[in-house]
Write an enzyme that holds these catalytic residues in place. Structure first.
Site, PDB file in Angstrom:
ATOM      1  N   HIS A   1      12.560 -38.468  45.817  1.00  0.00           N
ATOM      2  CA  HIS A   1      13.797 -39.193  46.163  1.00  0.00           C
ATOM      3  C   HIS A   1      13.748 -39.778  47.583  1.00  0.00           C
ATOM      4  O   HIS A   1      14.310 -39.176  48.504  1.00  0.00           O
ATOM      5  CB  HIS A   1      14.986 -38.227  46.107  1.00  0.00           C
ATOM      6  CG  HIS A   1      15.327 -37.770  44.746  1.00  0.00           C
ATOM      7  ND1 HIS A   1      16.242 -38.420  43.954  1.00  0.00           N
ATOM      8  CD2 HIS A   1      14.892 -36.708  44.030  1.00  0.00           C
ATOM      9  CE1 HIS A   1      16.357 -37.782  42.806  1.00  0.00           C
ATOM     10  NE2 HIS A   1      15.548 -36.740  42.828  1.00  0.00           N
TER      11      HIS A   1
ATOM     12  N   CYS B   1      12.762 -40.500  40.058  1.00  0.00           N
ATOM     13  CA  CYS B   1      13.007 -39.251  39.344  1.00  0.00           C
ATOM     14  C   CYS B   1      13.508 -39.512  37.912  1.00  0.00           C
ATOM     15  O   CYS B   1      12.711 -39.915  37.077  1.00  0.00           O
ATOM     16  CB  CYS B   1      13.941 -38.366  40.161  1.00  0.00           C
ATOM     17  SG  CYS B   1      13.771 -36.645  39.733  1.00  0.00           S
TER      18      CYS B   1
ATOM     19  N   ARG C   1      14.161 -30.866  40.790  1.00  0.00           N
ATOM     20  CA  ARG C   1      13.914 -30.720  39.336  1.00  0.00           C
ATOM     21  C   ARG C   1      13.132 -31.932  38.818  1.00  0.00           C
ATOM     22  O   ARG C   1      13.506 -32.595  37.851  1.00  0.00           O
ATOM     23  CB  ARG C   1      15.236 -30.550  38.582  1.00  0.00           C
ATOM     24  CG  ARG C   1      15.859 -29.161  38.821  1.00  0.00           C
ATOM     25  CD  ARG C   1      17.241 -28.999  38.230  1.00  0.00           C
ATOM     26  NE  ARG C   1      17.341 -29.467  36.849  1.00  0.00           N
ATOM     27  CZ  ARG C   1      16.878 -28.819  35.775  1.00  0.00           C
ATOM     28  NH1 ARG C   1      16.262 -27.670  35.918  1.00  0.00           N
ATOM     29  NH2 ARG C   1      17.043 -29.306  34.578  1.00  0.00           N
TER      30      ARG C   1
ATOM     31  N   GLU D   1      15.523 -41.995  48.719  1.00  0.00           N
ATOM     32  CA  GLU D   1      16.900 -42.303  49.135  1.00  0.00           C
ATOM     33  C   GLU D   1      17.600 -41.099  49.760  1.00  0.00           C
ATOM     34  O   GLU D   1      18.669 -41.242  50.337  1.00  0.00           O
ATOM     35  CB  GLU D   1      17.707 -42.852  47.940  1.00  0.00           C
ATOM     36  CG  GLU D   1      18.176 -41.838  46.915  1.00  0.00           C
ATOM     37  CD  GLU D   1      17.074 -41.334  45.985  1.00  0.00           C
ATOM     38  OE1 GLU D   1      15.886 -41.641  46.196  1.00  0.00           O
ATOM     39  OE2 GLU D   1      17.426 -40.584  45.045  1.00  0.00           O
TER      40      GLU D   1
HETATM   41  N1  GLN Z   1      15.499 -33.217  35.766  1.00  0.00           N
HETATM   42  C1  GLN Z   1      16.053 -34.541  35.644  1.00  0.00           C
HETATM   43  C2  GLN Z   1      15.757 -35.145  34.272  1.00  0.00           C
HETATM   44  O1  GLN Z   1      14.972 -34.655  33.559  1.00  0.00           O
HETATM   45  C3  GLN Z   1      15.544 -35.455  36.729  1.00  0.00           C
HETATM   46  C4  GLN Z   1      15.921 -34.893  38.074  1.00  0.00           C
HETATM   47  C5  GLN Z   1      16.268 -35.910  39.116  1.00  0.00           C
HETATM   48  O2  GLN Z   1      16.460 -37.104  38.833  1.00  0.00           O
HETATM   49  N2  GLN Z   1      16.430 -35.444  40.327  1.00  0.00           N
HETATM   50  O3  GLN Z   1      16.328 -36.136  33.939  1.00  0.00           O
END
Ligand code: GLN
Length: 199
Positions: A178, A90, A145, A180
């Site tokens: 994710h 992410c 997100r 994890e």
């Molecule tokens: N929205 C976050 C970003 O832009 C990433 C989200 C996440 O790591 N769960 O950094």
């Protein structure tokens, strides 16, 4: 001499970046696999003897700023370019990418990928879906997100709606989701296989 098949994993030591975000969950996942982990918060923690590193989810702008302030950005970039295996999830994927389509920042810039931050918008801020991940199989993927990958020169391991969400480039593994945050250790195990040169 007989080789203990577990020896590769038991001797492995991974550095988990712990500046911000969901690093503890990665530690626990790797420790369940019998892998030793150390947390990296400062420049002095980034030492020789690490077999690989992990960049957790969280907030990429915050993590990027802290990496810069700690003087970690360039040494880590150089180490990845020299072949140090890295697993980014992410925000970690965002830090690895060489281009962000909706943000002017580039952090490590080692992964040939154009990544869109917060790509699923407000309505679909968080969701869970079963994906087929090449090399791993069916996997319950949790997105928070999340970014997605608009274009990439890396090998695509999984996609959602035609957008890549898991990629591999040599010893770089990156997911928009994710692993994890699930009980399923197979993506972590796959990264261990990359570190050991098994896949
Ligand atoms: N929205 C976050 C970003 O832009 C990433 C989200 C996440 O790591 N769960 O950094």
């Amino acid at each position: 001499m007989l080789r203990n098949p577990l020896r590769g994993v038991l001797n492995m030591k991974l550095g988990i970046f712990a500046l911000q975000g969901a690093f503890l969950e990665h530690r626990l996942a790797f420790e369940k696999l019998g892998v030793r982990t150390v947390e990296i918060r400062r420049r002095a923690h980034f030492t020789d003897g690490l077999d690989g590193i992990v960049l957790p989810g969280g907030e990429s702008t915050v993590q990027g700023k802290l990496l810069r302030e700690e003087g970690l950005l360039y040494p880590v970039k150089e180490a990845i370019e020299s072949g140090l295996p890295v697993f980014g999830t992410c925000a970690g994927l965002i830090l690895l990418a060489d281009r962000l389509s909706n943000d002017g920042n580039v952090y490590f810039g080692v992964l040939r990928a154009t990544v869109k931050r917060n790509a699923y918008g407000r309505q679909l801020g968080s969701f869970r879906t079963d994906l087929t991940v090449r090399g791993v199989g069916e996997f319950p993927a949790v997105f928070i997100r999340a970014p997605y990958i608009e274009e990439t020169g890396a090998e695509v391991l999984a996609s959602v709606g035609g957008k890549a969400v898991a990629v591999r480039q040599d010893k770089i593994l990156a997911t928009a989701f994710h692993p994890e945050l699930t009980d399923d250790l197979r993506v972590h195990s796959y990264f261990c296989d990359i570190v050991r040169g098994k896949v």
